[in-house]
Design a protein around this motif. Structure first.
Motif, PDB file in Angstrom:
ATOM      1  N   PHE A   1      30.332  29.351  47.635  1.00 38.69           N
ATOM      2  CA  PHE A   1      31.728  29.531  47.236  1.00 38.69           C
ATOM      3  C   PHE A   1      31.791  30.045  45.802  1.00 38.69           C
ATOM      4  CE2 PHE A   1      31.382  26.111  50.294  1.00 38.69           C
ATOM      5  CZ  PHE A   1      32.363  26.406  51.232  1.00 38.69           C
ATOM      6  N   LEU A   2      32.848  30.815  45.521  1.00 38.75           N
ATOM      7  CA  LEU A   2      33.025  31.397  44.202  1.00 38.75           C
ATOM      8  C   LEU A   2      34.069  30.640  43.384  1.00 38.75           C
ATOM      9  CD1 LEU A   2      33.034  35.171  45.142  1.00 38.75           C
ATOM     10  CD2 LEU A   2      31.414  34.079  43.578  1.00 38.75           C
ATOM     11  N   ALA A   3      33.830  30.547  42.081  1.00 39.39           N
ATOM     12  CA  ALA A   3      34.825  29.987  41.180  1.00 39.39           C
ATOM     13  C   ALA A   3      36.062  30.877  41.168  1.00 39.39           C
ATOM     14  CB  ALA A   3      34.253  29.864  39.774  1.00 39.39           C
ATOM     15  N   ASP A   4      37.220  30.277  40.973  1.00 43.67           N
ATOM     16  CA  ASP A   4      38.483  31.022  40.956  1.00 43.67           C
ATOM     17  C   ASP A   4      38.464  32.160  39.946  1.00 43.67           C
ATOM     18  OD1 ASP A   4      39.151  28.993  42.655  1.00 43.67           O
ATOM     19  OD2 ASP A   4      40.834  28.234  41.481  1.00 43.67           O
ATOM     20  N   GLU A   5      37.731  31.992  38.858  1.00 42.71           N
ATOM     21  CA  GLU A   5      37.750  32.969  37.776  1.00 42.71           C
ATOM     22  C   GLU A   5      37.299  34.352  38.226  1.00 42.71           C
ATOM     23  OE1 GLU A   5      36.332  33.301  33.095  1.00 42.71           O
ATOM     24  OE2 GLU A   5      35.904  31.487  34.266  1.00 42.71           O
ATOM     25  N   PHE A   6      36.392  34.407  39.195  1.00 42.46           N
ATOM     26  CA  PHE A   6      35.953  35.717  39.690  1.00 42.46           C
ATOM     27  C   PHE A   6      37.121  36.471  40.333  1.00 42.46           C
ATOM     28  CE2 PHE A   6      31.627  33.809  39.602  1.00 42.46           C
ATOM     29  CZ  PHE A   6      31.003  34.782  38.850  1.00 42.46           C
ATOM     30  N   TYR A   7      37.926  35.771  41.156  1.00 43.95           N
ATOM     31  CA  TYR A   7      39.061  36.415  41.819  1.00 43.95           C
ATOM     32  C   TYR A   7      40.115  36.830  40.800  1.00 43.95           C
ATOM     33  CZ  TYR A   7      36.924  34.344  45.966  1.00 43.95           C
ATOM     34  OH  TYR A   7      36.030  33.989  46.946  1.00 43.95           O
ATOM     35  N   ILE A   8      40.306  35.999  39.776  1.00 45.81           N
ATOM     36  CA  ILE A   8      41.283  36.322  38.738  1.00 45.81           C
ATOM     37  C   ILE A   8      40.844  37.553  37.952  1.00 45.81           C
ATOM     38  CG2 ILE A   8      42.330  35.494  36.583  1.00 45.81           C
ATOM     39  CD1 ILE A   8      42.208  32.654  37.797  1.00 45.81           C
ATOM     40  N   LEU A   9      39.571  37.573  37.545  1.00 45.26           N
ATOM     41  CA  LEU A   9      39.057  38.721  36.786  1.00 45.26           C
ATOM     42  C   LEU A   9      39.141  40.013  37.589  1.00 45.26           C
ATOM     43  CD1 LEU A   9      35.876  37.177  35.121  1.00 45.26           C
ATOM     44  CD2 LEU A   9      37.881  38.071  33.927  1.00 45.26           C
ATOM     45  N   ALA A  10      38.818  39.929  38.879  1.00 45.06           N
ATOM     46  CA  ALA A  10      38.788  41.131  39.726  1.00 45.06           C
ATOM     47  C   ALA A  10      40.159  41.520  40.243  1.00 45.06           C
ATOM     48  CB  ALA A  10      37.831  40.906  40.897  1.00 45.06           C
ATOM     49  N   GLY A  11      41.154  40.665  40.059  1.00 42.61           N
ATOM     50  CA  GLY A  11      42.476  40.944  40.604  1.00 42.61           C
ATOM     51  C   GLY A  11      42.510  40.883  42.114  1.00 42.61           C
ATOM     52  N   ARG A  12      41.613  40.099  42.697  1.00 44.04           N
ATOM     53  CA  ARG A  12      41.524  39.971  44.153  1.00 44.04           C
ATOM     54  C   ARG A  12      42.326  38.750  44.621  1.00 44.04           C
ATOM     55  NH1 ARG A  12      36.869  42.476  46.403  1.00 44.04           N
ATOM     56  NH2 ARG A  12      36.477  44.371  45.193  1.00 44.04           N
ATOM     57  N   PRO A  13      42.868  38.780  45.838  1.00 45.21           N
ATOM     58  CA  PRO A  13      43.587  37.608  46.357  1.00 45.21           C
ATOM     59  C   PRO A  13      42.637  36.431  46.564  1.00 45.21           C
ATOM     60  CG  PRO A  13      43.284  39.257  48.077  1.00 45.21           C
ATOM     61  CD  PRO A  13      42.864  39.910  46.792  1.00 45.21           C
TER      62      PRO A  13
END
Length: 427
Positions: A268-280
Motif C-alpha cells: 500500500f502507498l502513503a497518501d502523500e504519493f497520491y497528493i503529490l501526483a494529483g491522482r485520485p
C-alpha cells in the motif's frame, strides 16, 4: 551488567485490589512470584495467574503481599513507564532519519531514537531489527508478541548498509523468517529514498517480502520526509508529481499481481504519493481494513468514508469557524470548502520547511503565524494528529497557549469527518 529494573507505581485505581492492599504512588514492585519484570508485558503475563506473591519496596523498606484473585482480574496499577529496564535505543545512522533533521532547542523526547520491539508490540512503533538480540527474538515468539511493525526499507544487504548507516550484514531475511515461522504477524514499511531503494530495488523488496505472506501481512511504501535542517546530511531528493506518479504505477502493477495470486493488495502507498501526483485516492475497500493507518496509509480515505456511505449532513448552524490544515490536505477538505461557508487555512510549515506539508507536523508557532492577522471567527478547529494527547504541539506550545495568543477558543478534533462536521454545527 544487567539493566536495573524500576517498576514504579504511578497511580492506583479506586476500588482496586492494589488500593485494598494500600499500594501507593512511588511504591516499587520488585518481583512477582519470584521473577523480576523487564516491562509491562512481563507484568501482564505474571499477574494473569490467580495466586500472586508480590515483593514491594517503599522508602527502602520491603515486604511481601500474597494475593488470590480471578485470573482475568487486574490489580489496578498504572506505572510511570511501560519499560521497567529502560528504552532500547536505536544505534542506526539512517540517512533519512527525521530526528537528525530536527533543530536544536526542543524537548529531550524529540531527540530520542527508539528501536524497541516492546513499543512496536504495545503501540505500533516501527523498529528495524538491526539492534535486536537473539534472546529478544526468542522472547517475541515465546510470548506471542504479535503483531510487530518492521522498517525494512530494502532487502539488499549493500543498500541496507547505506540506508541504515551500518557496517555489517544484518541478516534481515533470517530475522523476518524466524518471526514468521514463530507465527508472529508483521506489518512492514519501506521509506522510499529516490534513486537509492526505489525502482528495481523496490521491486525486489516487494517480491521478497511477499514470499513471507501471510506472516508479513502488509507492506507500506512511504516517501522519506525531508526538512530544511539537512546541513551535512546525505543528499536526498524529494519526490515530486512526476516521480510520485512513477511510484504509484509501479506499486499498482504489484497490487494487481497480488490480487490475482494471493488475493490481497499486500503493498500500500502513503497518501502523500497520491497528493503529490494529483491522482485520485483508492477506494475504502482498497485498504483492506487499514492495517497501516497510523503510517499515513489510507488516512484521507478513512477520514472521508462516512460521506461516501450516505452520511452527508443537510443543515449547517451558521457558526463562523476557521479550520486549520497542512498545505497538503486541500483535496481532502475540498468537500467542506465547496459545501459550507467555513474558512480553511492551509498553514505553511516554516518550522520544518516547505517540503513538509502534512497536517501532523504543524507546530503551534506556524499555526499562530498563519492565523494572527486574520479574522478567525467564533472558533478554531485543529485536527488531532497535529497535537499530542497532552495538548502540546511538536514545538511544545500548548493548545491553551495558542488559544490565549489568538483570543479564540481552539477545539481539537481526533475523529473522522463526521466529528468535524458535528463540531462545525452540521446536522
Amino acid at each position: 551488567m544487567a539493566k536495573e529494573t524500576k517498576a514504579v507505581i504511578k497511580s492506583v485505581s479506586h476500588g482496586s485490589i492494589a488500593e485494598d492492599l494500600d499500594l501507593q504512588a512511588r511504591d516499587i514492585i520488585l518481583k512477582i512470584n519470584g521473577q523480576i519484570m523487564k516491562d509491562i508485558i512481563d507484568y501482564r503475563f505474571l499477574t494473569s495467574d490467580d495466586t500472586l506473591e508480590i515483593l514491594v519496596e517503599r522508602d527502602g523498606e520491603q515486604w511481601i503481599l500474597d494475593i488470590e484473585k480471578d485470573p482475568d482480574e487486574g490489580l489496578g496499577i498504572d506505572f510511570t513507564d511501560d519499560l521497567f529496564d529502560g528504552l532500547h535505543k536505536c544505534t542506526n545512522r539512517c540517512i533519512f532519519c527525521f530526528v537528525d533533521q530536527t533543530p536544536k532547542g526542543m524537548r529531550h523526547q524529540v531527540y530520542v531514537k527508539d528501536d524497541d520491539y516492546r513499543l512496536s508490540f504495545l503501540y505500533g512503533n516501527f523498529i528495524t531489527l538491526n539492534n535486536i538480540k537473539k534472546a529478544d527474538l526468542k522472547r517475541i515468539v515465546n510470548m506471542r508478541l504479535s503483531p510487530l511493525y518492521i522498517s525494512v526499507h530494502t532487502m539488499n544487504p549493500d543498500i541496507r548498509k547505506l540506508l541504515f548507516g551500518i557496517k555489517k550484514k544484518d541478516n534481515i531475511d533470517e530475522k523476518l523468517g524466524f518471526l514468521v515461522e514463530g507465527n508472529i504477524e508483521l506489518h512492514t514499511q519501506v521509506v522510499l529514498c529516490q534513486g537509492i531503494n526505489d525502482g528495481t530495488d523496490l521491486n525486489e523488496t516487494i517480491e521478497k517480502l511477499s514470499r513471507l505472506y501471510p506472516g508479513v501481512k502488509s507492506l507500506a511504501v512511504v516517501p522519506s520526509g525531508l526538512t530544511r535542517y539537512r546541513d551535512n546530511l546525505y543528499p536526498l531528493v524529494p519526490y515530486n508529481s512526476k516521480s510520485a506518479a512513477t511510484v504509484i504505477e509501479q506499486v499498482e502493477y504489484w497490487q494487481k499481481h497480488f490480487r490475482d495470486t494471493i488475493h490481497t493488495n499486500f503493498v500500500f502507498l502513503a497518501d502523500e504519493f497520491y497528493i503529490l501526483a494529483g491522482r485520485p485516492f483508492p477506494s475504502d475497500e482498497h485498504y483492506e481494513g487499514y492495517p497501516q493507518l497510523e503510517n499515513g496509509v489510507g488516512m484521507a480515505v478513512n477520514f472521508l468514508t462516512p460521506l461516501c456511505n450516505g452520511h452527508e449532513p443537510s443543515k449547517f448552524s451558521g457558526k463562523n469557524i476557521t479550520i486549520v490544515s497542512g498545505e497538503g490536505s486541500g483535496r481532502i477538505l475540498s468537500f467542506i470548502e465547496n459545501k459550507f461557508p467555513v474558512q480553511i487555512i492551509y498553514c505553511k510549515n516554516d518550522f520544518w520547511g516547505d517540503s513538509v506539508t502534512v497536517t501532523g507536523l504543524l507546530t503551534g508557532q506556524d499555526i499562530y503565524k498563519s492565523l494572527k492577522d486574520i479574522d478567525t471567527g467564533d472558533e478554531i478547529i485543529i485536527p488531532g494528529n497535529a497535537v499530542r494527547y497532552d495538548g502540546l504541539f511538536l514545538d511544545d506550545m500548548s493548545v491553551d497557549t495558542l488559544s490565549g495568543m489568538l483570543g479564540k477558543p481552539v477545539k481539537i478534533i481526533r475523529g473522522d469527518i463526521l466529528e468535524l462536521l458535528n463540531a462545525m454545527g452540521c446536522e
